[in-house]
Write an enzyme that holds these catalytic residues in place. Structure first.
Site, mmCIF file in Angstrom:
data_model
loop_
_atom_site.group_PDB
_atom_site.id
_atom_site.type_symbol
_atom_site.label_atom_id
_atom_site.label_comp_id
_atom_site.label_asym_id
_atom_site.label_seq_id
_atom_site.Cartn_x
_atom_site.Cartn_y
_atom_site.Cartn_z
ATOM 1 N N LYS A 28 0.839 -1.212 0.000
ATOM 2 C CA LYS A 28 0.000 0.000 0.000
ATOM 3 C C LYS A 28 0.869 1.256 0.000
ATOM 4 C CE LYS A 28 -2.880 0.549 3.620
ATOM 5 N NZ LYS A 28 -2.654 1.831 4.306
ATOM 6 N N SER A 29 1.873 1.282 0.828
ATOM 7 C CA SER A 29 2.721 2.478 0.921
ATOM 8 C C SER A 29 3.415 2.767 -0.402
ATOM 9 C CB SER A 29 3.788 2.284 2.002
ATOM 10 O OG SER A 29 3.193 2.184 3.266
ATOM 11 N N ARG A 33 2.801 5.997 -3.134
ATOM 12 C CA ARG A 33 3.929 6.859 -3.512
ATOM 13 C C ARG A 33 4.154 6.844 -5.020
ATOM 14 N NH1 ARG A 33 4.225 5.605 1.667
ATOM 15 N NH2 ARG A 33 5.571 6.697 3.148
ATOM 16 N N GLY A 101 -5.124 7.708 5.635
ATOM 17 C CA GLY A 101 -4.236 8.680 6.273
ATOM 18 C C GLY A 101 -3.003 8.960 5.432
ATOM 19 N N SER A 173 7.068 8.884 12.322
ATOM 20 C CA SER A 173 5.999 8.696 11.336
ATOM 21 C C SER A 173 6.541 8.885 9.930
ATOM 22 C CB SER A 173 4.862 9.693 11.594
ATOM 23 O OG SER A 173 4.017 9.761 10.459
ATOM 24 N N GLN A 175 4.715 8.949 7.394
ATOM 25 C CA GLN A 175 3.786 9.841 6.697
ATOM 26 C C GLN A 175 4.202 11.287 6.900
ATOM 27 O OE1 GLN A 175 -0.183 8.806 7.943
ATOM 28 N NE2 GLN A 175 -0.101 6.810 6.944
ATOM 29 N N ASP A 321 2.110 -1.430 11.633
ATOM 30 C CA ASP A 321 0.777 -1.869 11.198
ATOM 31 C C ASP A 321 0.489 -3.329 11.543
ATOM 32 O OD1 ASP A 321 0.168 0.610 10.160
ATOM 33 O OD2 ASP A 321 0.887 0.116 8.153
ATOM 34 N N ARG A 352 -6.391 1.100 17.987
ATOM 35 C CA ARG A 352 -6.154 -0.340 17.826
ATOM 36 C C ARG A 352 -5.857 -1.055 19.143
ATOM 37 N NH1 ARG A 352 -3.125 -0.162 11.895
ATOM 38 N NH2 ARG A 352 -5.106 -0.127 10.778
ATOM 39 N N ARG A 393 -7.440 -3.693 9.532
ATOM 40 C CA ARG A 393 -6.462 -4.623 10.115
ATOM 41 C C ARG A 393 -7.019 -5.329 11.352
ATOM 42 N NH1 ARG A 393 -2.451 -3.628 6.627
ATOM 43 N NH2 ARG A 393 -1.929 -1.480 6.160
#
Ligand code: S3P
Length: 445
Positions: A28-29, A33, A101, A173, A175, A321, A352, A393
């Site tokens: 996903k990351s 990108r 996010g 982070s 992000q 994650d 979570r 998740r």
């Protein structure tokens, strides 16, 4: 939360997870990108192994809404025609980033360097997630960003003329780091970001292949601006954050032996492998190789007698994650497992720590929730009904727990699984798990 998405449940019949060779969806990351960086690059970026999950499709839609042409050859094979650093155009309406996010934070960094204003919105979960962590540094660079008291929606005004920044990040982070690095491409001078713990470095790797001059040393990433990206070929590895679900299902099964093909093993992402190895997991990393700029391998996973212990907090940012799945592994381990340093988990797609502690307790596991983690006492799962909190998740973690329960498990509100792992039930089914869909019968409109 996620009233707009609820209504679908997982119904898991306990049963033997056994044998199989499986592929997991793209990372996903890396997929986000590739779209973002490819969109503002000069020239074409061909993406293979793209994750066609809802989060990345939200990024795709937003880039298209700003004038980027994306040709879809198949669900996982795309070509992005970059418009160059200043070629994006103002979108007609708000950019809806759904549950993502990553999309919101990285796009805000990119938009800070544009000359138009855009508003970023999201679903109920994303609308509650903290954005001050990017607003602060980007504002220090000269960006003007409106928010709802540090939460989405965000309006990024653009306007140009960003200043460089030298920023010690208060939270680990990727992000936040990536948002600043994207804005730094547009700043006049050298920017540096220092992280308090190592986080995923996919942005830095992709920047380099796209021709960006960038240095990275002892936790500080630094680049001179302005700089232009050049389109490239991106090969997206399998997502280790998705692989962890069949992995834990096999580890806690009675007699399983599965192989996950082509999983990304970037060392900034493999904390879960280290944590599981310390718990006694039999995971063999086979055939390691490079796929473009990212290392991948096949992972052979066999049923294992897991033992609890104290999880090394130094591994948290490398497994950020994977904790919902690791909690499930801990719930079957001998003795107790102590998780700490997990405060960031409280601001993910759900809290979570709370959603996992709540569901595990419902399934008969003794859990003591702490401010920054949990103490999980190994035992056996009973059947019952658990809440996912609308969190992909968490939903998948409880589906894995259900394979080992002594009665059926219902996981409520699982539609968000499609944000990161389309085809989850099929992949799990191919190794023997029995996960059906049910309607919760509740009209949430
Ligand atoms: C991501 C970074 C992580 C992770 C998220 C994806 C990224 O968030 O939880 O799923 O692609 O950069 P933080 O960096 O905010 O911890």
């Amino acid at each position: 939360m996620s009233q707009d998405r609820s209504g679908i449940d997982f119904l898991i019949e306990p049963g033997p997870v056994g044998r199989g060779v499986i592929d997991v969806p793209g990372d996903k990351s890396v997929s986000h990108r590739a779209l973002l960086l490819g969109g503002i690059a000069e020239g074409e970026t061909e993406i293979r192994g793209f994750l066609p999950g809802e989060d990345c499709l939200a990024t795709l839609g937003a880039m298209r809404a700003m004038g980027v042409a994306v040709e879809v050859h198949s669900a996982t094979h795309l070509t992005v025609t970059g418009v160059g650093p200043n070629g994006l155009t103002a979108p007609d309406g708000d950019l809806d980033l759904g549950n993502s996010g990553t999309a919101m934070r990285l796009m805000t960094g990119m938009l800070a360097g544009q000359r138009f204003a855009a508003t970023l919105t999201g679903d109920a979960s994303l609308s509650e997630r903290p954005m001050a962590r990017i607003i602060r540094p980007l504002t220090a660079m000269g960006a003007r960003i409106d928010s709802r008291d540090g939460k989405p929606p965000l309006t990024v005004h653009g306007g140009g003329g960003l200043r460089p920044i030298d920023y010690p990040m208060p939270v680990a982070s990727a992000q936040v780091k990536s948002a600043i690095l994207l804005a730094a491409l547009y700043a006049d001078g050298r920017s540096s970001v220092t992280e308090p713990a190592v986080t995923r470095d996919h942005t830095e790797r992709m920047f380099r292949t796209m021709g960006v001059e960038l240095s990275s040393d002892a936790g500080t990433v630094s680049l001179p601006g302005p700089q232009t990206l050049t389109g490239t070929a991106v090969h997206v590895p399998g997502d280790i954050s998705s692989a962890v679900f069949p992995m834990v299902a096999a580890l806690i099964a009675e007699d399983a032996d599965i192989t996950l093909k082509g999983v990304g093993i970037n060392p900034t992402r493999t904390g879960a492998l280290d944590i599981l190895a310390a718990m006694g997991a039999q995971i063999d990393v086979l055939n390691p190789r490079e796929l473009g700029t990212e290392p991948v391998a096949d992972l052979r996973v066999r049923s294992s007698e897991l033992v609890g212990g104290a999880v090394d907090p130094a591994l948290v940012s490398l497994a950020i994650d994977e904790f919902p799945a690791l909690f499930v592994a801990a719930a079957t381990a001998r003795g107790k497992t102590v998780f700490s340093g997990l405060e960031e988990l409280r601001v993910k797609e759900s809290d979570r720590i709370a959603t996992m502690a709540g569901g595990l307790t419902r399934l008969g596991i003794r859990v003591e929730e702490t401010a920054d983690g949990a103490v999980i006492h190994g035992g056996g799962f009973g059947g019952g009904e658990v809440e996912s909190g609308g969190d992909h998740r968490v939903a998948m973690s409880f589906a894995v727990a259900g394979t080992r329960a002594n009665a059926g498990v219902r996981v409520r509100d699982v539609a968000a699984v499609d944000t990161s792992f389309p085809g989850f039930r099929d992949v799990m089914g191919s190794i023997g798990a029995r996960i059906a869909l049910g309607d919760d019968g509740v009209d949430d409109r």
